[in-house]
Design a protein around this motif. Structure first.
Motif, mmCIF file in Angstrom:
data_model
loop_
_atom_site.group_PDB
_atom_site.id
_atom_site.type_symbol
_atom_site.label_atom_id
_atom_site.label_comp_id
_atom_site.label_asym_id
_atom_site.label_seq_id
_atom_site.Cartn_x
_atom_site.Cartn_y
_atom_site.Cartn_z
ATOM 1 N N THR A 69 0.824 -1.227 0.156
ATOM 2 C CA THR A 69 -0.053 0.009 0.066
ATOM 3 C C THR A 69 0.763 1.286 -0.044
ATOM 4 O OG1 THR A 69 -0.119 -0.027 2.368
ATOM 5 C CG2 THR A 69 -1.736 -1.264 1.216
ATOM 6 N N LYS A 70 1.987 1.120 0.198
ATOM 7 C CA LYS A 70 3.173 2.211 0.378
ATOM 8 C C LYS A 70 2.928 3.111 1.642
ATOM 9 C CE LYS A 70 4.116 2.000 -4.476
ATOM 10 N NZ LYS A 70 4.832 0.707 -4.667
ATOM 11 N N VAL A 71 2.086 2.901 2.622
ATOM 12 C CA VAL A 71 1.674 3.406 3.747
ATOM 13 C C VAL A 71 2.801 3.577 4.468
ATOM 14 C CG1 VAL A 71 0.108 4.105 5.572
ATOM 15 C CG2 VAL A 71 -0.764 3.285 3.223
ATOM 16 N N VAL A 72 3.367 4.508 5.308
ATOM 17 C CA VAL A 72 4.551 4.687 6.330
ATOM 18 C C VAL A 72 3.839 4.772 7.688
ATOM 19 C CG1 VAL A 72 6.285 5.948 6.975
ATOM 20 C CG2 VAL A 72 5.976 5.733 4.605
ATOM 21 N N LYS A 73 4.118 4.094 8.696
ATOM 22 C CA LYS A 73 3.465 4.487 9.979
ATOM 23 C C LYS A 73 4.596 4.443 11.164
ATOM 24 C CE LYS A 73 -0.746 2.054 9.453
ATOM 25 N NZ LYS A 73 -1.393 0.633 9.605
ATOM 26 N N HIS A 74 4.202 5.012 12.202
ATOM 27 C CA HIS A 74 5.035 5.290 13.346
ATOM 28 C C HIS A 74 6.125 6.108 13.004
ATOM 29 C CE1 HIS A 74 2.489 1.924 14.649
ATOM 30 N NE2 HIS A 74 3.071 1.033 13.544
ATOM 31 N N THR A 75 6.020 7.196 12.267
ATOM 32 C CA THR A 75 7.193 8.257 12.384
ATOM 33 C C THR A 75 6.527 9.482 12.564
ATOM 34 O OG1 THR A 75 8.713 9.427 10.645
ATOM 35 C CG2 THR A 75 6.496 8.484 9.648
ATOM 36 N N SER A 76 7.487 10.218 13.087
ATOM 37 C CA SER A 76 7.117 11.748 13.612
ATOM 38 C C SER A 76 7.177 12.695 12.012
ATOM 39 C CB SER A 76 8.291 12.603 14.227
ATOM 40 O OG SER A 76 9.324 12.391 13.897
ATOM 41 N N ALA A 77 7.648 12.287 11.216
ATOM 42 C CA ALA A 77 7.854 12.809 9.625
ATOM 43 C C ALA A 77 6.500 13.259 9.188
ATOM 44 C CB ALA A 77 8.882 12.010 8.860
ATOM 45 N N THR A 78 6.428 14.402 8.576
ATOM 46 C CA THR A 78 5.448 14.573 7.826
ATOM 47 C C THR A 78 5.843 15.140 6.344
ATOM 48 O OG1 THR A 78 5.251 16.703 8.715
ATOM 49 C CG2 THR A 78 3.829 15.285 9.651
ATOM 50 N N GLY A 79 4.820 15.336 5.532
ATOM 51 C CA GLY A 79 5.125 16.016 4.338
ATOM 52 C C GLY A 79 6.113 15.089 3.528
ATOM 53 N N ALA A 80 7.078 16.159 2.678
ATOM 54 C CA ALA A 80 8.157 15.819 2.032
ATOM 55 C C ALA A 80 8.946 14.611 2.822
ATOM 56 C CB ALA A 80 9.080 16.804 1.464
ATOM 57 N N ASP A 81 9.329 14.930 4.144
ATOM 58 C CA ASP A 81 10.225 13.867 4.703
ATOM 59 C C ASP A 81 9.667 12.510 4.865
ATOM 60 O OD1 ASP A 81 12.291 15.844 5.492
ATOM 61 O OD2 ASP A 81 10.906 16.685 7.035
ATOM 62 N N GLN A 82 8.196 12.451 5.036
ATOM 63 C CA GLN A 82 7.318 11.363 5.211
ATOM 64 C C GLN A 82 7.709 10.470 3.973
ATOM 65 O OE1 GLN A 82 3.592 11.398 6.316
ATOM 66 N NE2 GLN A 82 3.336 9.274 6.846
ATOM 67 N N GLN A 83 7.499 11.372 2.786
ATOM 68 C CA GLN A 83 7.601 10.707 1.317
ATOM 69 C C GLN A 83 8.945 10.238 1.297
ATOM 70 O OE1 GLN A 83 6.133 13.910 -1.442
ATOM 71 N NE2 GLN A 83 4.065 13.597 -0.414
ATOM 72 N N ALA A 84 9.934 10.831 1.762
ATOM 73 C CA ALA A 84 11.378 10.345 1.529
ATOM 74 C C ALA A 84 11.471 9.295 2.390
ATOM 75 C CB ALA A 84 12.389 11.565 1.944
#
Ligand SMILES: O=C(O)CCC(=O)C(=O)O
Ligand SMILES: [Fe+2]
Length: 292
Positions: A69-84
């Motif tokens: 699904t390409k979903v990232v979980k359990h990170t504080s990152a948002t936006g471009a950082d989360q995408q990276a």
């Protein structure tokens, strides 16, 4: 049996002969840890800032990614950082997949995707409950995600940028452990598997196999005498290396280390080269009953 099977490959898709593949598959299925000291997962320039424990959400042990699904979980990152983070973990998932298909071609058909994890937090000193403490020797079993007999195959890469190894301990073979703990495990209660699923505690049915494996995992961690006295071998996993291991078969503990990527795959026992070597077969023989 040696604990390590060292493979000198430095690419994610080495081409190998059939007899070599059969040999590596046998080593893995027998409980050896396949270490590729020269196979490193390289970060791209715009991913280097992802090497910080601050990207963890501080609650879960690891940042998690679902390759499907390409979903990232359990990170504080948002936006471009989360995408990276998602892109880096997605690249890792693809590399790990190529590697498994190259070294163990017989698995290609049966292999199922599990999660990808990124572990940016120092493993030594993370506080957690005993059951979640991977610094204690254990075989893997996931309380919420029953495998229903399938194997848990995991690929790890140490991406520490300061040359720090990841230090593991490996315990004695499953064949020694299982008979020690099985007499302490009660049969699953009738109806419990239905109840756990209905209440949403497990994703899918916790089979008798999952019940025994989870109890084995918990009893190992909770037994301080066992933790202190059972034979353990220290294994140092260098930065810039990759290793592959059946973590449902090989008792392991992480003692220290920071910055690691990991990909989980599930494999039906029928897809193994030697199904007899599976924990399912071993437990079924010891208990003289079917578990799935
Ligand atoms: O983080 C590690 O090096 C291994 C931890 C562990 O036991 C696991 O992921 O199953
Ligand atoms: Fe584990």
């Amino acid at each position: 049996m040696e604990i390590l099977k060292t493979l000198e490959f430095a690419t994610w898709n080495p081409s190998i002969q059939n007899d070599e593949a059969a040999d590596y598959t046998h080593a893995l299925e027998s409980g050896q840890l396949a270490l590729l000291p020269h196979l490193s997962f390289e970060l791209q320039e715009d991913e280097r800032h992802l090497l910080s424990p601050a990207w963890s959400d501080g609650k879960a042990k690891n940042i998690s990614y679902d390759p499907q699904t390409k979903v990232v979980k359990h990170t504080s990152a948002t936006g471009a950082d989360q995408q990276a983070i998602g892109r880096m973990m997605g690249r890792y998932a693809d590399c790990a997949h190529q590697l498994v298909e190259s070294l163990f071609p017989a698995y290609t058909k049966g292999l199922r995707w599990g999660r990808t994890s990124y572990r940016p937090v120092e493993a030594d000193g993370r506080s957690s409950s005993v059951r979640k403490d991977d610094r204690l020797l254990h075989v893997d079993s996931f309380a919420a995600s029953p495998v229903q007999g399938q194997r848990i195959l995991r690929i790890f890469s140490n991406i520490n940028p300061h040359g720090k190894p990841r230090e593991w301990s490996i315990g004695e073979p499953f064949d020694n452990l299982a008979p020690r703990f099985l007499p302490k495990i009660a049969k699953p209660l009738p109806g419990s598997s239905w109840l756990l699923k209905t209440l949403g505690i497990t994703k899918g049915e916790r089979t008798a196999y999952d019940h025994y494996m989870l109890q084995l995992h918990d009893l190992e961690k909770l037994d301080s005498q066992f933790q202190k006295t059972s034979p353990q071998t220290a294994v140092s996993l260098p930065s810039g290396s990759t290793w592959i291991v059946y973590t449902d078969l090989v008792p392991h503990a992480v003692k220290s280390g920071q910055y690691c990527l990991e990909q989980t795959f599930y494999l039906p026992v029928e897809s193994m080269q030697e199904p007899k070597l599976s924990p399912l077969n071993k437990l079924e023989s010891l208990l003289a009953t079917k578990l799935t």
